[in-house]
Write an enzyme that holds these catalytic residues in place. Structure first.
Site, PDB file in Angstrom:
ATOM      1  N   SER A  83       0.800  -1.230   0.000  1.00 21.92           N
ATOM      2  CA  SER A  83       0.000   0.000   0.000  1.00 21.92           C
ATOM      3  C   SER A  83       0.834   1.281   0.000  1.00 21.92           C
ATOM      4  O   SER A  83       0.284   2.372  -0.195  1.00 21.92           O
ATOM      5  CB  SER A  83      -0.950   0.013   1.202  1.00 21.92           C
ATOM      6  OG  SER A  83      -2.000  -0.897   1.008  1.00 21.92           O
ATOM      7  N   LYS A  86       0.347   3.489  -2.987  1.00 22.92           N
ATOM      8  CA  LYS A  86      -0.860   4.294  -3.227  1.00 22.92           C
ATOM      9  C   LYS A  86      -0.577   5.782  -3.448  1.00 22.92           C
ATOM     10  O   LYS A  86      -1.116   6.381  -4.390  1.00 22.92           O
ATOM     11  CB  LYS A  86      -1.849   4.088  -2.078  1.00 22.92           C
ATOM     12  CG  LYS A  86      -2.426   2.670  -2.032  1.00 22.92           C
ATOM     13  CD  LYS A  86      -3.263   2.449  -0.783  1.00 22.92           C
ATOM     14  CE  LYS A  86      -3.827   1.036  -0.748  1.00 22.92           C
ATOM     15  NZ  LYS A  86      -4.573   0.746   0.490  1.00 22.92           N
ATOM     16  N   TYR A 208      -3.701  -2.743  -9.917  1.00 26.99           N
ATOM     17  CA  TYR A 208      -3.470  -2.486  -8.497  1.00 26.99           C
ATOM     18  C   TYR A 208      -2.673  -3.627  -7.867  1.00 26.99           C
ATOM     19  O   TYR A 208      -1.734  -3.385  -7.099  1.00 26.99           O
ATOM     20  CB  TYR A 208      -4.812  -2.304  -7.779  1.00 26.99           C
ATOM     21  CG  TYR A 208      -4.680  -2.173  -6.287  1.00 26.99           C
ATOM     22  CD1 TYR A 208      -4.093  -1.053  -5.710  1.00 26.99           C
ATOM     23  CD2 TYR A 208      -5.109  -3.203  -5.442  1.00 26.99           C
ATOM     24  CE1 TYR A 208      -3.956  -0.942  -4.333  1.00 26.99           C
ATOM     25  CE2 TYR A 208      -4.978  -3.101  -4.071  1.00 26.99           C
ATOM     26  CZ  TYR A 208      -4.392  -1.970  -3.522  1.00 26.99           C
ATOM     27  OH  TYR A 208      -4.251  -1.866  -2.160  1.00 26.99           O
ATOM     28  N   TYR A 260      -4.241   4.955   7.839  1.00 20.46           N
ATOM     29  CA  TYR A 260      -5.571   4.358   8.026  1.00 20.46           C
ATOM     30  C   TYR A 260      -6.254   4.944   9.263  1.00 20.46           C
ATOM     31  O   TYR A 260      -6.151   6.139   9.531  1.00 20.46           O
ATOM     32  CB  TYR A 260      -5.474   2.835   8.088  1.00 20.46           C
ATOM     33  CG  TYR A 260      -4.805   2.231   6.882  1.00 20.46           C
ATOM     34  CD1 TYR A 260      -5.259   2.524   5.603  1.00 20.46           C
ATOM     35  CD2 TYR A 260      -3.702   1.379   7.004  1.00 20.46           C
ATOM     36  CE1 TYR A 260      -4.640   1.977   4.475  1.00 20.46           C
ATOM     37  CE2 TYR A 260      -3.094   0.834   5.885  1.00 20.46           C
ATOM     38  CZ  TYR A 260      -3.562   1.141   4.625  1.00 20.46           C
ATOM     39  OH  TYR A 260      -2.965   0.604   3.524  1.00 20.46           O
ATOM     40  N   VAL A 278       1.238  -3.412   4.086  1.00 20.06           N
ATOM     41  CA  VAL A 278       1.190  -4.694   4.802  1.00 20.06           C
ATOM     42  C   VAL A 278       2.411  -5.558   4.514  1.00 20.06           C
ATOM     43  O   VAL A 278       2.588  -6.607   5.142  1.00 20.06           O
ATOM     44  CB  VAL A 278      -0.110  -5.466   4.477  1.00 20.06           C
ATOM     45  CG1 VAL A 278      -1.314  -4.712   4.993  1.00 20.06           C
ATOM     46  CG2 VAL A 278      -0.216  -5.756   2.986  1.00 20.06           C
TER      47      VAL A 278
END
Length: 628
Positions: A83, A86, A208, A260, A278
């Site tokens: 991630s 992103k 993705y 997050y 992660v």
């Protein structure tokens, strides 16, 4: 730019580098040692390949915005970016489509939900931000290209520009994600059903998966973070990876959404724009200064690296990195301030002028600024100047030690100049690099743009001239030209001796810019200045010529070489058209036999003038601390 510190894998621990050197390196080593014993957290087992990594790998890397790299631990071990990809794909989407088009598809609000939640904002019916999976898949769908392969190649090239080297995709992790990514496919189809994605959702989700499977090292992430810190320019390759306005947008979203639903705790305790993955990585940025990367695969319940969060918190505390930490530089941009009475220019003034400056010199003030002139520093400087400007007739702002000047600081200083000009205070800036954009001096005293100088000494002289023009007695004429017999070196002699000595001098006219005596040249005469100005210069540590003193009508030079036979230690050059009376060495020497008492009287007058000259020059240099 500092040379980057190469990260070299060491045997027997592949990918691990030895302890760092230097003060910063030792701090990083200490943080590493303090966090290494923590083995809490779990691997991301919902992706089979991620569950197979070395659970206790750990590396910390820090890269500065000018290219210095520090690191310790497993900084060269490859892992997948996950991630952390992103913000970089979001950056490419912004570059491809523009802010407005991307904002029509993706919001920038914290979600308060898990990163892989299958939901949209109930009001806007858009993904809440680009840092959760729904927003990231949407960003991947917005990348331009002729086909799926070209669109992913552009993503990979984007990441590589940030990292400063060619990155590759990990096929094993990609296939593992693709086999198990049902939830992300569900998000893709949800986005298609709401019209957020208007292309094939399977292709967007596959892209993705691929971007999350790009291999990086801790060092790569640190350089990527430093590129964001450096306003989008890679500090190693100097290649621009992203425009400055889009860099600001990406960092803003990272600040509120990058960690997050642990973002609030992160901002309050670490205080850096950041993104976690992660795969065990965390990337953090202090704009304008550094990028930080940590790799440790054990995750907390939010999906963030346990050691990574702790290490970043500790680094922020020890290095004072919190972006809301108020530094001393932010509170004060004024390095020093003084009047022309305190620190005169290097133009030698006559006694009457010195008396006026001693009485009224406090009405002309110089302010030296330093550091980056952002809002806080500019506000403090402007406020300080405004508080003291009431009695001033002239003011100089010296910007030579200023680094970056923000647009708001330029506006504030421009408005300050207009404000002071309206009160009758003339304003000048010392700005050889044109930081304020004022490239031409205005000679009109009423023009708020003021004068621009390349050095502070000339600006100080300008201030003195304004004070003298305002406060010199009306019946005290400015002396610009004198006769030889009226020169102070001869004026005190009785008329007969004065006339006899004057016959030994020859009068010369020298054009502006002409060298009268070169540094190191033999004695060539005693020079009495009758008209114009002569500049005595020395060579500074920067290799350039700097003014030691400027002499005008009624002053003299060349005394010391004449008396002791030594060469000129400084250069004498005509600063304007000059008329001088010269007593040649042979005639000077003959005075010892022909008229010793006349020579002694002359030497006494010259010694007094030379001492006053030297005292004025030394006093100016001493107060400035040797600054030119």
């Amino acid at each position: 730019m500092a040379e980057p510190e190469e990260v070299v894998p060491q045997s027997p621990d592949a990918g691990r580098r030895p302890p760092s050197a230097g003060v910063v390196g030792r701090i990083i080593d200490d943080v590493y040692a303090g966090c290494r014993a923590d083995r809490s957290g779990e691997l991301a087992d919902y992706i089979p390949e991620l569950a197979a990594v070395q659970a206790d790998s750990f590396g910390i890397c820090l890269a500065t915005a000018d290219g210095r790299i520090y690191g310790t631990g497993d900084v060269a071990t490859a892992f997948t970016i996950q991630s952390i990809s992103k913000p970089f794909t979001y950056a490419l989407a912004l570059a491809d489509r523009g802010l407005a088009a991307v904002a029509d598809r993706i919001d920038v609000e914290p979600s308060g939900e898990a990163f892989n939640e299958i939901s949209l904002d109930p009001v806007t019916e858009r993904p809440r931000n680009p840092m959760i999976n729904a927003g990231a898949i949407t960003a991947a769908s917005l990348i331009k290209g002729r086909d799926a392969a070209e669109r992913f190649d552009r993503i990979l090239s984007c990441y590589s520009r940030f990292a400063g080297r060619g990155l590759t995709m990990n096929d094993a992790v990609y296939h593992s994600e693709a086999r198990t990514g049902y939830r992300n496919r569900a998000i893709g189809y949800m986005l298609r059903s709401f019209g957020i994605i208007d292309s094939d959702p399977d292709e967007a989700v596959d892209r993705y998966f691929r971007q999350c499977s790009v291999d990086v090292t801790c060092r790569d992430l640190a350089v990527m973070a430093a590129t964001l810190a450096n306003n989008g320019v890679n500090p190693i390759t100097r290649e621009r990876a992203l425009s400055a306005p889009l860099t600001e947008r990406v960092l803003s979203v990272m600040t509120t959404c990058g960690m997050y639903n642990a973002a609030g705790d992160w901002v309050s305790t670490v205080g850096l724009p950041a993104k976690s993955g992660v795969g065990g990585g965390i990337l953090a940025v202090l704009p304008g200064q550094i990028g930080i990367a940590v790799y440790s695969p054990r995750l907390d319940p939010h999906g963030n690296s346990v050691r990574g969060v702790t290490a970043c918190r500790e680094l922020s505390k020890r290095l004072e990195l919190h972006f809301l930490h108020v530094t001393r530089a932010a509170r004060a941009a004024i390095r020093s301030e003084y009047t022309v009475a305190d620190v005169p220019s290097r133009l030698r003034r006559d006694p009457d002028e010195l008396a006026v400056l001693a009485e009224h010199g406090h009405r002309a003030r110089i302010y030296e600024l330093h550091g980056d002139l952002l809002f806080a520093g500019a506000e403090r400087a402007v406020r300080t100047i405004e508080e003291q400007a009431g009695e001033l007739v002239a003011l100089v702002v010296d910007l030579r030690r200023v680094g970056e000047v923000s647009s708001i600081a330029v506006r504030m200083l421009d408005e300050l100049q207009s404000e002071l000009a309206a009160t009758g205070c003339q304003v000048a800036i010392v700005d050889p690099d044109g930081k304020l954009g004022h490239l031409v001096s205005s000679l009109d005293p009423a023009d708020p743009r003021g004068r621009v100088f390349i050095d502070r000494d000339t600006a100080t002289e300008w201030c003195e001239d304004i004070v003298l023009a305002r406060y010199r007695p009306a019946d005290d004429p400015v002396c610009t030209s004198i006769a030889l017999e009226d020169h102070p070196a001869l004026a005190a002699l009785d008329p007969g001796d004065r006339a006899r000595l004057a016959k030994d001098f020859e009068v010369r006219t020298i054009a502006r810019g002409e060298i009268i005596a070169e540094r190191g040249s033999a004695r060539s005469g005693l020079y009495l200045i009758l008209e114009g100005r002569v500049r005595i210069s020395f060579t500074g540590a920067d290799g350039r010529a700097h003014r030691l003193v400027s002499l005008s009508a009624g002053m003299s030079f060349g005394e010391i070489p004449m008396l002791v036979g030594s060469p000129f230690v400084n250069e004498a050059r005509a600063e304007s058209g000059v008329r001088v009376a010269v007593l040649r060495p042979a005639r000077f020497d003959r005075l010892t036999e022909r008229a010793p008492e006349l020579k002694l009287a002359l030497l006494e007058r010259l010694a007094a003038g030379a001492y006053a000259q030297m005292d004025a020059a030394v006093r100016a240099i001493a107060v400035r601390g040797g600054d030119y």
